[in-house]
Design a protein around this motif. Sequence first.
Motif, PDB file in Angstrom:
ATOM      1  N   SER A 129      35.117   6.226 -25.694  1.00 31.04           N
ATOM      2  CA  SER A 129      35.769   4.922 -25.896  1.00 31.04           C
ATOM      3  C   SER A 129      36.925   4.719 -25.188  1.00 31.04           C
ATOM      4  O   SER A 129      37.636   5.782 -24.855  1.00 31.04           O
ATOM      5  CB  SER A 129      36.140   4.568 -27.667  1.00 31.04           C
ATOM      6  OG  SER A 129      36.881   5.615 -27.887  1.00 31.04           O
ATOM      7  N   MET A 130      37.291   3.648 -24.770  1.00 32.98           N
ATOM      8  CA  MET A 130      38.383   3.311 -23.894  1.00 32.98           C
ATOM      9  C   MET A 130      39.485   2.515 -24.396  1.00 32.98           C
ATOM     10  O   MET A 130      39.280   1.444 -25.176  1.00 32.98           O
ATOM     11  CB  MET A 130      37.971   2.664 -22.616  1.00 32.98           C
ATOM     12  CG  MET A 130      37.204   3.622 -21.560  1.00 32.98           C
ATOM     13  SD  MET A 130      37.050   2.624 -20.113  1.00 32.98           S
ATOM     14  CE  MET A 130      36.247   4.015 -18.935  1.00 32.98           C
ATOM     15  N   THR A 131      40.756   2.700 -24.190  1.00 38.61           N
ATOM     16  CA  THR A 131      41.645   1.770 -24.285  1.00 38.61           C
ATOM     17  C   THR A 131      42.076   1.208 -23.005  1.00 38.61           C
ATOM     18  O   THR A 131      42.459   2.035 -21.887  1.00 38.61           O
ATOM     19  CB  THR A 131      43.077   2.609 -24.812  1.00 38.61           C
ATOM     20  OG1 THR A 131      42.634   3.300 -26.127  1.00 38.61           O
ATOM     21  CG2 THR A 131      44.013   1.398 -25.340  1.00 38.61           C
ATOM     22  N   ILE A 132      41.977  -0.250 -22.876  1.00 35.39           N
ATOM     23  CA  ILE A 132      42.526  -0.754 -21.814  1.00 35.39           C
ATOM     24  C   ILE A 132      43.664  -1.742 -21.909  1.00 35.39           C
ATOM     25  O   ILE A 132      43.861  -2.199 -22.921  1.00 35.39           O
ATOM     26  CB  ILE A 132      41.147  -1.675 -21.231  1.00 35.39           C
ATOM     27  CG1 ILE A 132      40.847  -2.743 -22.140  1.00 35.39           C
ATOM     28  CG2 ILE A 132      40.137  -0.560 -20.920  1.00 35.39           C
ATOM     29  CD1 ILE A 132      39.726  -3.777 -21.566  1.00 35.39           C
ATOM     30  N   GLN A 133      44.218  -2.050 -20.508  1.00 31.74           N
ATOM     31  CA  GLN A 133      45.156  -3.185 -20.514  1.00 31.74           C
ATOM     32  C   GLN A 133      44.816  -4.156 -19.913  1.00 31.74           C
ATOM     33  O   GLN A 133      44.308  -4.317 -18.780  1.00 31.74           O
ATOM     34  CB  GLN A 133      46.591  -2.481 -20.311  1.00 31.74           C
ATOM     35  CG  GLN A 133      47.946  -3.567 -20.334  1.00 31.74           C
ATOM     36  CD  GLN A 133      48.913  -3.015 -19.644  1.00 31.74           C
ATOM     37  OE1 GLN A 133      48.803  -2.794 -18.329  1.00 31.74           O
ATOM     38  NE2 GLN A 133      50.200  -2.773 -20.388  1.00 31.74           N
ATOM     39  N   ILE A 134      44.954  -5.408 -20.468  1.00 37.53           N
ATOM     40  CA  ILE A 134      44.470  -6.761 -19.842  1.00 37.53           C
ATOM     41  C   ILE A 134      45.549  -7.756 -20.161  1.00 37.53           C
ATOM     42  O   ILE A 134      45.701  -7.985 -21.313  1.00 37.53           O
ATOM     43  CB  ILE A 134      42.922  -7.083 -20.094  1.00 37.53           C
ATOM     44  CG1 ILE A 134      42.607  -8.358 -19.385  1.00 37.53           C
ATOM     45  CG2 ILE A 134      43.045  -7.307 -21.756  1.00 37.53           C
ATOM     46  CD1 ILE A 134      41.131  -8.546 -19.719  1.00 37.53           C
ATOM     47  N   GLU A 135      46.376  -8.473 -19.187  1.00 35.84           N
ATOM     48  CA  GLU A 135      47.041  -9.402 -19.316  1.00 35.84           C
ATOM     49  C   GLU A 135      48.434  -9.047 -20.269  1.00 35.84           C
ATOM     50  O   GLU A 135      48.860  -9.564 -21.049  1.00 35.84           O
ATOM     51  CB  GLU A 135      46.574 -10.759 -19.764  1.00 35.84           C
ATOM     52  CG  GLU A 135      45.656 -11.284 -18.802  1.00 35.84           C
ATOM     53  CD  GLU A 135      45.496 -12.618 -18.861  1.00 35.84           C
ATOM     54  OE1 GLU A 135      45.206 -12.849 -20.503  1.00 35.84           O
ATOM     55  OE2 GLU A 135      44.797 -13.556 -18.359  1.00 35.84           O
ATOM     56  N   GLY A 136      48.801  -7.402 -20.403  1.00 34.00           N
ATOM     57  CA  GLY A 136      49.999  -7.121 -20.989  1.00 34.00           C
ATOM     58  C   GLY A 136      49.339  -6.667 -22.512  1.00 34.00           C
ATOM     59  O   GLY A 136      50.319  -6.308 -23.175  1.00 34.00           O
ATOM     60  N   ARG A 137      48.111  -6.984 -22.827  1.00 31.16           N
ATOM     61  CA  ARG A 137      47.482  -6.416 -24.121  1.00 31.16           C
ATOM     62  C   ARG A 137      46.673  -5.105 -23.760  1.00 31.16           C
ATOM     63  O   ARG A 137      46.132  -4.952 -22.900  1.00 31.16           O
ATOM     64  CB  ARG A 137      46.811  -7.432 -24.712  1.00 31.16           C
ATOM     65  CG  ARG A 137      47.239  -8.934 -24.894  1.00 31.16           C
ATOM     66  CD  ARG A 137      46.178  -9.888 -25.310  1.00 31.16           C
ATOM     67  NE  ARG A 137      45.341 -10.300 -24.228  1.00 31.16           N
ATOM     68  CZ  ARG A 137      43.992 -10.233 -24.199  1.00 31.16           C
ATOM     69  NH1 ARG A 137      43.473  -9.838 -25.428  1.00 31.16           N
ATOM     70  NH2 ARG A 137      43.292 -10.400 -23.122  1.00 31.16           N
ATOM     71  N   SER A 138      46.747  -4.518 -25.005  1.00 27.05           N
ATOM     72  CA  SER A 138      45.965  -3.121 -25.019  1.00 27.05           C
ATOM     73  C   SER A 138      44.881  -3.453 -26.157  1.00 27.05           C
ATOM     74  O   SER A 138      45.191  -3.862 -27.130  1.00 27.05           O
ATOM     75  CB  SER A 138      46.756  -2.200 -25.673  1.00 27.05           C
ATOM     76  OG  SER A 138      47.990  -1.821 -24.759  1.00 27.05           O
ATOM     77  N   ILE A 139      43.736  -2.972 -25.625  1.00 29.91           N
ATOM     78  CA  ILE A 139      42.501  -3.100 -26.320  1.00 29.91           C
ATOM     79  C   ILE A 139      41.730  -1.890 -26.577  1.00 29.91           C
ATOM     80  O   ILE A 139      41.295  -1.371 -25.219  1.00 29.91           O
ATOM     81  CB  ILE A 139      41.486  -4.536 -25.780  1.00 29.91           C
ATOM     82  CG1 ILE A 139      42.238  -5.503 -25.894  1.00 29.91           C
ATOM     83  CG2 ILE A 139      40.280  -4.504 -26.630  1.00 29.91           C
ATOM     84  CD1 ILE A 139      41.669  -6.846 -24.988  1.00 29.91           C
ATOM     85  N   ILE A 140      41.013  -1.594 -27.456  1.00 28.52           N
ATOM     86  CA  ILE A 140      40.278  -0.583 -27.804  1.00 28.52           C
ATOM     87  C   ILE A 140      38.588  -0.885 -27.492  1.00 28.52           C
ATOM     88  O   ILE A 140      38.167  -1.836 -28.576  1.00 28.52           O
ATOM     89  CB  ILE A 140      40.323   0.379 -28.882  1.00 28.52           C
ATOM     90  CG1 ILE A 140      41.887   0.943 -28.819  1.00 28.52           C
ATOM     91  CG2 ILE A 140      39.334   1.619 -28.967  1.00 28.52           C
ATOM     92  CD1 ILE A 140      41.964   1.658 -30.231  1.00 28.52           C
ATOM     93  N   LEU A 141      37.937  -0.312 -26.554  1.00 25.08           N
ATOM     94  CA  LEU A 141      36.567  -0.838 -26.564  1.00 25.08           C
ATOM     95  C   LEU A 141      35.754   0.504 -26.569  1.00 25.08           C
ATOM     96  O   LEU A 141      35.787   1.500 -26.063  1.00 25.08           O
ATOM     97  CB  LEU A 141      36.152  -1.361 -25.051  1.00 25.08           C
ATOM     98  CG  LEU A 141      37.043  -2.611 -24.695  1.00 25.08           C
ATOM     99  CD1 LEU A 141      36.792  -3.102 -23.398  1.00 25.08           C
ATOM    100  CD2 LEU A 141      36.717  -3.757 -25.755  1.00 25.08           C
TER     101      LEU A 141
END
Length: 216
Positions: free
Chosen positions: A192-204
Amino acid sequence: MISLTEENYLKAIFHLNNDENTVTINELSKLLNVKMPSVNNMMKKFAQKKWVIYESYKPLYITDSGKKQAALVVRKHRLTEMFLVEKMNFGWENVHEIAEQLEHVHSELFFDKMDEILNYPKFDPHGEPIPDKDGNIIAQDLTKLSQCNLGDQVTFSSVTSSEDDFLNFLNDKNLELGKKITVLKIENYDRSMTIQIEGRSIILSKMVCDKILVSH
């Protein structure tokens, strides 16, 4: 005139075709949920039309004519999806089933006008290339997000699935095409990945990352 059933076979060939321009009867049977004898019979008809080269117990070879016919069916589908999103304000999660029905309209003029109204788009709402009137397609160099490395900075360019649940999931996370993604963390256990998009962190999850295509 090409029948609805033939168009469905052509579209399946488009999606299954590989770098060697071959498709197997078994692959078509599974994708279309049609028994293999029926697929064999249809491919014999396609061979008569010079769309495939058919030999018993061998993969089908897709001819240039066959590739063009298949691409033109997909062109109608993807143009319709784009029209529904851009001109009728449908969400990208709602257009696939409607396009499945409208792709069988046989008026070339209808889709040429749709293309003109949309100002000749190169990609559909899901980031997939729209074939032109000659069946030509823009080559894309895309990678699954799941194959990216820690620290990679990429652009969300396409998806491999048009399933409602998946697209609604992306909507809920405000994950949209064209947005920049940075890979912050990759879990060794489940990838699984933690990504940053537009200043937000999301786990996918890896399953989601497998369906997201990105460009570097």
